[in-house]
Design a protein around this motif. Structure first.
Motif, PDB file in Angstrom:
ATOM      1  N   LYS A  35       2.416 -49.544   0.956  1.00 36.37           N
ATOM      2  CA  LYS A  35       3.408 -49.204   1.960  1.00 36.37           C
ATOM      3  C   LYS A  35       4.310 -48.096   1.411  1.00 36.37           C
ATOM      4  CE  LYS A  35       4.270 -53.646   2.007  1.00 36.37           C
ATOM      5  NZ  LYS A  35       4.838 -55.000   2.247  1.00 36.37           N
ATOM      6  N   PRO A  36       4.780 -47.190   2.248  1.00 34.64           N
ATOM      7  CA  PRO A  36       5.661 -46.115   1.766  1.00 34.64           C
ATOM      8  C   PRO A  36       6.933 -46.675   1.142  1.00 34.64           C
ATOM      9  CG  PRO A  36       4.896 -45.658   3.997  1.00 34.64           C
ATOM     10  CD  PRO A  36       4.494 -47.065   3.688  1.00 34.64           C
ATOM     11  N   PHE A  37       7.399 -46.010   0.105  1.00 35.38           N
ATOM     12  CA  PHE A  37       8.648 -46.414  -0.529  1.00 35.38           C
ATOM     13  C   PHE A  37       9.833 -46.180   0.395  1.00 35.38           C
ATOM     14  CE2 PHE A  37       6.266 -45.857  -4.535  1.00 35.38           C
ATOM     15  CZ  PHE A  37       6.676 -46.992  -5.212  1.00 35.38           C
ATOM     16  N   LYS A  38      10.759 -47.143   0.402  1.00 35.72           N
ATOM     17  CA  LYS A  38      12.046 -47.012   1.062  1.00 35.72           C
ATOM     18  C   LYS A  38      13.124 -47.415   0.052  1.00 35.72           C
ATOM     19  CE  LYS A  38      10.256 -48.066   5.676  1.00 35.72           C
ATOM     20  NZ  LYS A  38      10.372 -48.948   6.874  1.00 35.72           N
ATOM     21  N   ALA A  67      10.212 -44.308 -12.161  1.00 38.56           N
ATOM     22  CA  ALA A  67       9.321 -44.157 -11.010  1.00 38.56           C
ATOM     23  C   ALA A  67       7.996 -44.867 -11.250  1.00 38.56           C
ATOM     24  CB  ALA A  67       9.090 -42.674 -10.715  1.00 38.56           C
ATOM     25  N   ASP A  68       7.479 -44.779 -12.470  1.00 44.09           N
ATOM     26  CA  ASP A  68       6.208 -45.443 -12.785  1.00 44.09           C
ATOM     27  C   ASP A  68       6.323 -46.957 -12.633  1.00 44.09           C
ATOM     28  OD1 ASP A  68       4.922 -43.069 -13.291  1.00 44.09           O
ATOM     29  OD2 ASP A  68       5.106 -43.194 -15.474  1.00 44.09           O
ATOM     30  N   LYS A  69       7.461 -47.523 -13.042  1.00 42.52           N
ATOM     31  CA  LYS A  69       7.625 -48.981 -12.928  1.00 42.52           C
ATOM     32  C   LYS A  69       7.654 -49.399 -11.462  1.00 42.52           C
ATOM     33  CE  LYS A  69      10.241 -52.961 -14.572  1.00 42.52           C
ATOM     34  NZ  LYS A  69      11.249 -53.474 -15.524  1.00 42.52           N
ATOM     35  N   LEU A  70       8.341 -48.647 -10.623  1.00 41.18           N
ATOM     36  CA  LEU A  70       8.402 -49.004  -9.210  1.00 41.18           C
ATOM     37  C   LEU A  70       7.045 -48.801  -8.537  1.00 41.18           C
ATOM     38  CD1 LEU A  70      11.916 -47.733  -8.119  1.00 41.18           C
ATOM     39  CD2 LEU A  70      11.234 -49.965  -9.039  1.00 41.18           C
ATOM     40  N   ARG A  71       6.301 -47.785  -8.951  1.00 40.28           N
ATOM     41  CA  ARG A  71       4.935 -47.604  -8.420  1.00 40.28           C
ATOM     42  C   ARG A  71       4.076 -48.820  -8.745  1.00 40.28           C
ATOM     43  NH1 ARG A  71       5.229 -42.356 -10.700  1.00 40.28           N
ATOM     44  NH2 ARG A  71       5.596 -40.726  -9.122  1.00 40.28           N
ATOM     45  N   TYR A  72       4.199 -49.312  -9.981  1.00 38.87           N
ATOM     46  CA  TYR A  72       3.424 -50.492 -10.374  1.00 38.87           C
ATOM     47  C   TYR A  72       3.727 -51.657  -9.438  1.00 38.87           C
ATOM     48  CZ  TYR A  72       2.364 -54.860 -12.731  1.00 38.87           C
ATOM     49  OH  TYR A  72       1.930 -56.120 -13.002  1.00 38.87           O
ATOM     50  N   TRP A  73       5.004 -51.912  -9.168  1.00 38.57           N
ATOM     51  CA  TRP A  73       5.362 -53.052  -8.333  1.00 38.57           C
ATOM     52  C   TRP A  73       4.944 -52.843  -6.886  1.00 38.57           C
ATOM     53  CZ3 TRP A  73       6.617 -57.835  -9.567  1.00 38.57           C
ATOM     54  CH2 TRP A  73       6.939 -58.080 -10.904  1.00 38.57           C
ATOM     55  N   ILE A 115      18.982 -40.983  -8.239  1.00 39.61           N
ATOM     56  CA  ILE A 115      18.526 -40.013  -7.235  1.00 39.61           C
ATOM     57  C   ILE A 115      17.216 -39.335  -7.635  1.00 39.61           C
ATOM     58  CG2 ILE A 115      19.063 -37.711  -6.312  1.00 39.61           C
ATOM     59  CD1 ILE A 115      21.908 -38.702  -5.785  1.00 39.61           C
ATOM     60  N   PRO A 116      17.001 -38.939  -8.898  1.00 38.94           N
ATOM     61  CA  PRO A 116      15.703 -38.333  -9.241  1.00 38.94           C
ATOM     62  C   PRO A 116      14.515 -39.255  -9.000  1.00 38.94           C
ATOM     63  CG  PRO A 116      17.331 -37.861 -10.951  1.00 38.94           C
ATOM     64  CD  PRO A 116      17.954 -38.870 -10.043  1.00 38.94           C
ATOM     65  N   VAL A 117      14.716 -40.574  -9.108  1.00 37.83           N
ATOM     66  CA  VAL A 117      13.647 -41.518  -8.812  1.00 37.83           C
ATOM     67  C   VAL A 117      13.350 -41.522  -7.308  1.00 37.83           C
ATOM     68  CG1 VAL A 117      12.917 -43.929  -8.976  1.00 37.83           C
ATOM     69  CG2 VAL A 117      14.337 -42.927 -10.788  1.00 37.83           C
ATOM     70  N   VAL A 118      14.411 -41.553  -6.514  1.00 38.55           N
ATOM     71  CA  VAL A 118      14.245 -41.528  -5.061  1.00 38.55           C
ATOM     72  C   VAL A 118      13.525 -40.246  -4.632  1.00 38.55           C
ATOM     73  CG1 VAL A 118      15.488 -41.510  -2.856  1.00 38.55           C
ATOM     74  CG2 VAL A 118      16.240 -43.015  -4.708  1.00 38.55           C
ATOM     75  N   GLU A 119      13.904 -39.134  -5.225  1.00 43.08           N
ATOM     76  CA  GLU A 119      13.270 -37.860  -4.877  1.00 43.08           C
ATOM     77  C   GLU A 119      11.791 -37.852  -5.205  1.00 43.08           C
ATOM     78  OE1 GLU A 119      17.148 -34.899  -5.464  1.00 43.08           O
ATOM     79  OE2 GLU A 119      15.737 -35.180  -7.125  1.00 43.08           O
ATOM     80  N   ARG A 120      11.384 -38.577  -6.238  1.00 45.91           N
ATOM     81  CA  ARG A 120       9.971 -38.643  -6.607  1.00 45.91           C
ATOM     82  C   ARG A 120       9.165 -39.557  -5.680  1.00 45.91           C
ATOM     83  NH1 ARG A 120      12.521 -37.026 -11.069  1.00 45.91           N
ATOM     84  NH2 ARG A 120      11.392 -36.128 -12.838  1.00 45.91           N
ATOM     85  N   LEU A 121       9.799 -40.577  -5.105  1.00 45.04           N
ATOM     86  CA  LEU A 121       9.039 -41.643  -4.461  1.00 45.04           C
ATOM     87  C   LEU A 121       9.276 -41.816  -2.951  1.00 45.04           C
ATOM     88  CD1 LEU A 121       9.395 -44.479  -7.143  1.00 45.04           C
ATOM     89  CD2 LEU A 121       7.505 -42.873  -6.858  1.00 45.04           C
ATOM     90  N   ALA A 122      10.433 -41.472  -2.457  1.00 45.07           N
ATOM     91  CA  ALA A 122      10.787 -41.834  -1.075  1.00 45.07           C
ATOM     92  C   ALA A 122       9.764 -41.338  -0.078  1.00 45.07           C
ATOM     93  CB  ALA A 122      12.167 -41.265  -0.734  1.00 45.07           C
ATOM     94  N   GLY A 123       9.295 -42.256   0.763  1.00 43.63           N
ATOM     95  CA  GLY A 123       8.344 -41.919   1.815  1.00 43.63           C
ATOM     96  C   GLY A 123       6.908 -41.772   1.373  1.00 43.63           C
ATOM     97  N   ARG A 124       6.642 -41.903   0.071  1.00 42.63           N
ATOM     98  CA  ARG A 124       5.296 -41.693  -0.462  1.00 42.63           C
ATOM     99  C   ARG A 124       4.561 -43.030  -0.606  1.00 42.63           C
ATOM    100  NH1 ARG A 124       8.623 -37.898  -2.733  1.00 42.63           N
ATOM    101  NH2 ARG A 124       7.859 -35.760  -2.749  1.00 42.63           N
TER     102      ARG A 124
END
Length: 306
Positions: free
Chosen positions: A5-8, A270-276, A297-306
């Motif tokens: 599911k896309p990150f929010k 970002a990698d840890k949140l991708r894993y989860w 914010i840099p984590v959100v920029e990498r992941l939001a909506g992806r």
């Protein structure tokens, strides 16, 4: 492997020193890729009142969703809350997410002179309140005969913009709330289980095994709708390890293996949140403290909506 599911992302904001500062904070959160600005609901502590604060945030933004983590059911009759929230959904052009819980913090009740009922009573009353909210948001007269709430042919306007209802966010720490969240919630925020006396979290809760068990409780209750739920947790610590205030004064060391603690540089976090997300289906992460915005914010920029 589970469905991706896309990150929010949400962020909890408690107060500002002026209306201008509050509006600027909301616009920064919107511009940084966060999905939702969330507010807590307590009498004790330096916090804005959520309905007024959320209205101001909505007026300062155009796409940012607004919501609570979470309204305490015992502080307002659901008919009163329902009318306020329907109005807020209209004036925000349908950007409201309704976070709702039983109420748990004993100090709030004691200092405000409110009765603090046993957990079963608060939970059962909360279940009825969800029914009442959805009833008064529906078309036509609404009647209800429950143990705690009784309504007689009530027609309440305005109705929310979102149909059939604004999205519901439930916190889940114990098995009963987790199961209910799996059945009815649109968002689930996995939390630590609180003590029956309202003094904080249970010392026995926490850690990886408990956290994974909560996901499975939601999954079992949700069945086929699990893929439609945005499920996640509040991120208590980010970046470089440090002593930080947290909602429960809990020892955060037990949470290191969970996504409630996300340490390192932006890529590591970002990698840890991708894993989860990829392994366990979690996709909605809430930054617990907006003081950590610059770090996160840099984590959100990498992941939001992806």
């Amino acid at each position: 492997m589970t469905e991706r599911k896309p990150f929010k992302f949400g962020v909890v904001v408690r107060k500002a020193d002026s209306g201008k500062e509050w509006a600027e904070r909301a616009r920064l959160i919107e511009a940084s890729g966060f999905t939702t600005l969330l507010m807590p609901d307590h009498f004790v502590g330096p916090r804005f009142a959520p309905i007024a604060g959320l209205t101001a945030a909505a007026m300062a933004t155009t796409t940012l969703r607004i919501g609570t983590l979470v309204f305490s059911n015992d502080y307002r009759h659901p008919v009163v809350l329902g009318k306020e929230l329907a109005t807020l959904d209209v004036v925000s052009d349908g950007r409201l997410d309704v976070g709702l819980g039983t109420g748990w913090m004993r100090e709030d009740y004691d200092r405000a002179g409110l009765p603090f009922d046993p957990p079963k009573v608060r939970f059962d009353r909360f279940v009825e309140a969800v029914d009442v909210l959805r009833g008064v948001w529906s078309d036509g007269p609404f009647s209800y005969q429950g143990t705690y709430y009784q309504l007689d042919e009530l027609v309440q306007e305005p109705k929310p913009v979102q149909k059939p209802f604004p999205k519901l966010l439930l916190p889940g720490g114990g098995p009963k709330m987790l199961a209910l969240a799996g059945k009815v919630a649109d968002y689930v925020n996995l939390t630590l289980q609180v003590r029956a006396d309202g003094s904080g979290v249970r010392a026995s809760d926490g850690g990886l095994e408990s956290f994974l068990g909560k996901i499975e409780t939601v999954r079992a209750a949700a069945g086929a709708r699990f893929s439609r739920i945005d499920i996640g947790t509040s991120v208590q610590q980010v970046g470089v390890p440090a002593e930080k205030e947290n909602w429960s004064a809990v020892n955060l060391d037990r949470q290191q293996e969970t996504p409630q603690i996300v340490l390192g540089g932006p890529d590591e976090m970002a990698d840890k949140l991708r894993y989860w997300r990829d392994t366990h289906g979690l996709n909605f992460f809430v930054l617990h403290n907006d003081k950590d915005l610059e770090t996160f914010i840099p984590v959100v920029e990498r992941l939001a909506g992806r």
